[in-house]
Write an enzyme that holds these catalytic residues in place. Structure first.
Site, PDB file in Angstrom:
ATOM      1  N   SER A 156      11.569 -17.591 -13.778  1.00 29.50           N
ATOM      2  CA  SER A 156      11.043 -18.951 -13.767  1.00 29.50           C
ATOM      3  C   SER A 156      11.692 -19.737 -12.632  1.00 29.50           C
ATOM      4  CB  SER A 156      11.344 -19.625 -15.106  1.00 29.50           C
ATOM      5  OG  SER A 156      11.099 -21.003 -15.027  1.00 29.50           O
ATOM      6  N   TYR A 183      17.650 -22.016 -21.454  1.00 27.69           N
ATOM      7  CA  TYR A 183      16.462 -21.352 -20.907  1.00 27.69           C
ATOM      8  C   TYR A 183      16.663 -21.098 -19.409  1.00 27.69           C
ATOM      9  CZ  TYR A 183      11.423 -20.563 -20.040  1.00 27.69           C
ATOM     10  OH  TYR A 183      10.202 -20.049 -19.669  1.00 27.69           O
TER      11      TYR A 183
HETATM   12  P1  NAD Z   1       3.407 -18.188 -24.322  1.00 25.62           P
HETATM   13  O1  NAD Z   1       4.267 -18.909 -25.302  1.00 25.62           O
HETATM   14  O2  NAD Z   1       1.982 -18.565 -24.203  1.00 25.62           O
HETATM   15  O3  NAD Z   1       3.503 -16.624 -24.629  1.00 25.62           O
HETATM   16  C1  NAD Z   1       4.682 -15.996 -25.002  1.00 25.62           C
HETATM   17  C2  NAD Z   1       4.346 -14.570 -25.363  1.00 25.62           C
HETATM   18  O4  NAD Z   1       5.553 -13.900 -25.721  1.00 25.62           O
HETATM   19  C3  NAD Z   1       3.396 -14.458 -26.551  1.00 25.62           C
HETATM   20  O5  NAD Z   1       2.526 -13.373 -26.319  1.00 25.62           O
HETATM   21  C4  NAD Z   1       4.341 -14.112 -27.708  1.00 25.62           C
HETATM   22  O6  NAD Z   1       3.722 -13.396 -28.762  1.00 25.62           O
HETATM   23  C5  NAD Z   1       5.361 -13.253 -26.974  1.00 25.62           C
HETATM   24  N1  NAD Z   1       6.630 -13.177 -27.679  1.00 25.62           N
HETATM   25  C6  NAD Z   1       7.496 -14.183 -27.955  1.00 25.62           C
HETATM   26  N2  NAD Z   1       8.559 -13.684 -28.633  1.00 25.62           N
HETATM   27  C7  NAD Z   1       8.347 -12.350 -28.779  1.00 25.62           C
HETATM   28  C8  NAD Z   1       9.068 -11.288 -29.381  1.00 25.62           C
HETATM   29  N3  NAD Z   1      10.262 -11.487 -29.971  1.00 25.62           N
HETATM   30  N4  NAD Z   1       8.533 -10.055 -29.353  1.00 25.62           N
HETATM   31  C9  NAD Z   1       7.335  -9.827 -28.756  1.00 25.62           C
HETATM   32  N5  NAD Z   1       6.626 -10.782 -28.150  1.00 25.62           N
HETATM   33  C10 NAD Z   1       7.126 -12.023 -28.166  1.00 25.62           C
HETATM   34  O7  NAD Z   1       4.166 -18.275 -22.932  1.00 25.62           O
HETATM   35  P2  NAD Z   1       3.636 -18.162 -21.438  1.00 25.62           P
HETATM   36  O8  NAD Z   1       3.511 -19.558 -20.929  1.00 25.62           O
HETATM   37  O9  NAD Z   1       2.470 -17.254 -21.344  1.00 25.62           O
HETATM   38  O10 NAD Z   1       4.909 -17.517 -20.746  1.00 25.62           O
HETATM   39  C11 NAD Z   1       4.986 -16.128 -20.400  1.00 25.62           C
HETATM   40  C12 NAD Z   1       6.274 -15.889 -19.655  1.00 25.62           C
HETATM   41  O11 NAD Z   1       6.315 -16.725 -18.511  1.00 25.62           O
HETATM   42  C13 NAD Z   1       7.515 -16.224 -20.470  1.00 25.62           C
HETATM   43  O12 NAD Z   1       8.529 -15.313 -20.139  1.00 25.62           O
HETATM   44  C14 NAD Z   1       7.879 -17.608 -19.983  1.00 25.62           C
HETATM   45  O13 NAD Z   1       9.254 -17.847 -20.164  1.00 25.62           O
HETATM   46  C15 NAD Z   1       7.501 -17.492 -18.532  1.00 25.62           C
HETATM   47  N6  NAD Z   1       7.221 -18.754 -17.837  1.00 25.62           N
HETATM   48  C16 NAD Z   1       6.237 -19.606 -18.258  1.00 25.62           C
HETATM   49  C17 NAD Z   1       5.973 -20.764 -17.534  1.00 25.62           C
HETATM   50  C18 NAD Z   1       4.880 -21.726 -17.952  1.00 25.62           C
HETATM   51  O14 NAD Z   1       4.712 -22.767 -17.300  1.00 25.62           O
HETATM   52  N7  NAD Z   1       4.105 -21.432 -19.003  1.00 25.62           N
HETATM   53  C19 NAD Z   1       6.719 -21.056 -16.398  1.00 25.62           C
HETATM   54  C20 NAD Z   1       7.718 -20.167 -16.002  1.00 25.62           C
HETATM   55  C21 NAD Z   1       7.943 -19.012 -16.719  1.00 25.62           C
END
Ligand code: NAD
Length: 280
Positions: free
Chosen positions: A163, A176
């Site tokens: 991130s 985080y």
């Molecule tokens: P989201 O919350 O929509 O999805 C998270 C996913 O992780 C879901 O599929 C959930 O089921 C899965 N998950 C969570 N805990 C779990 C576990 N213990 N075992 C198995 N699966 C698990 O999040 P997102 O926005 O799609 O983010 C995806 C990745 O990108 C994450 O690593 C997040 O930290 C990173 N990220 C997101 C953003 C953003 O703006 N959304 C920005 C930077 C990084």
């Protein structure tokens, strides 16, 4: 789904942890559209089924597994099932991750707070531990399980999701930010460790994407940007939030051996210039 360009992943098997999420689902659909067989490993069965169905409707091949990425035995069991159906994995996307509200401060600065605010001193150790485990160990454990069968397999690739906050911590989310910094660091470690075994390891560092998960923080009830959203946009030279589809070009570049065979151990910011901008 429209791809920015096409790569050929016919005959390849991909595992996407967090593949039912806002970003992970787009990555899963893009891999399937290029011909990969995609296994979606996530928590919520309903959301997993939705993405699997979308891929099937789009003519692709996918299977879904409700699993905890921190449970090695569950992952080994899935690996066995995948081996029987599709053979060993070629592509691993470590996308499971996220923040925790109890590891988040209410304010950006400590100013000797009002009682109802959650200060740094109130952050719950359990929440911090849980968050670190999900983001860091949740990348390490699936890599142990799936990379074991990738060694010496031509063109194997791992892509972690870091991130923006890994480069410079964001206010309010110390744990985080620290956990994602660990993911970036671990990406480099893995890249070196597996460099003689034919597995490339890189990461994407998404900036700010307006998703269901952060909609409440970024938009008010009238759908207008909140103060935090305005602040983010003022620090983003592109002056807008990203769309999940804007990760796809980097995904396809990094998983395609022909396009990136000499790219190993990098963390690519996809952030509209946020990390490049000093604010002045
Ligand atoms: P989201 O919350 O929509 O999805 C998270 C996913 O992780 C879901 O599929 C959930 O089921 C899965 N998950 C969570 N805990 C779990 C576990 N213990 N075992 C198995 N699966 C698990 O999040 P997102 O926005 O799609 O983010 C995806 C990745 O990108 C994450 O690593 C997040 O930290 C990173 N990220 C997101 C953003 C953003 O703006 N959304 C920005 C930077 C990084």
């Amino acid at each position: 789904m429209e791809l920015p360009f096409h790569i050929n992943l016919e005959g390849k098997t991909a595992v996407v942890t967090g593949g039912s999420g806002v970003l992970g689902s787009v990555l899963s659909r893009a891999l399937a559209k290029c011909g990969a067989k995609v296994a979606i490993l996530a928590r919520n069965q309903e959301k997993i089924d939705r993405v699997v169905n979308e891929i099937h409707e789009d003519g692709g091949e996918a299977r879904g597994y409700s699993v905890n990425v921190l449970d090695k035995n569950e992952l080994l069991d899935i690996r066995e099932q995948l081996n029987e159906k599709w053979g060993p994995v070629d592509i691993l996307i470590n996308g499971a991750g996220g923040n925790h509200p109890k590891a988040t401060t209410s304010h950006e600065y400590f100013t000797g707070e009002a009682e109802d605010a959650q200060t740094f001193f109130d952050l719950e150790t359990e929440a911090v531990d849980e968050l670190f485990r999900l983001n860091f160990s949740g990348t390490l454990i699936p890599t142990q399980v799936f990379a074991e069968q990738m060694t010496n397999k031509k063109e194997a690739v791992i892509l972690n999701i870091s991130s923006m906050n890994a480069f410079t911590p964001l206010t309010k989310i110390p744990a985080y930010s620290g956990a994602k910094a660990a993911v970036s660091n671990f990406t480099q470690w893995l890249a070196v460790y597996f460099s003689k075994a034919g597995i490339r390891v890189n990461a994407m560092a998404p900036g700010f994407f307006l998703t269901e998960q952060n909609r409440g923080l970024l938009l008010d009830e009238q759908g207008k940007y909140t103060e935090r959203a305005d602040k983010i946009l003022s620090q983003t030279p592109t002056e807008r939030f990203g769309e999940a589809e804007e990760l796809v070009g980097t995904l396809l570049w990094l998983v395609d051996y022909k396009a990136s065979s000499f790219v190993n151990g990098i963390v690519v910011p996809i952030d509209g210039g946020f990390s490049a901008y000093s604010g002045v």
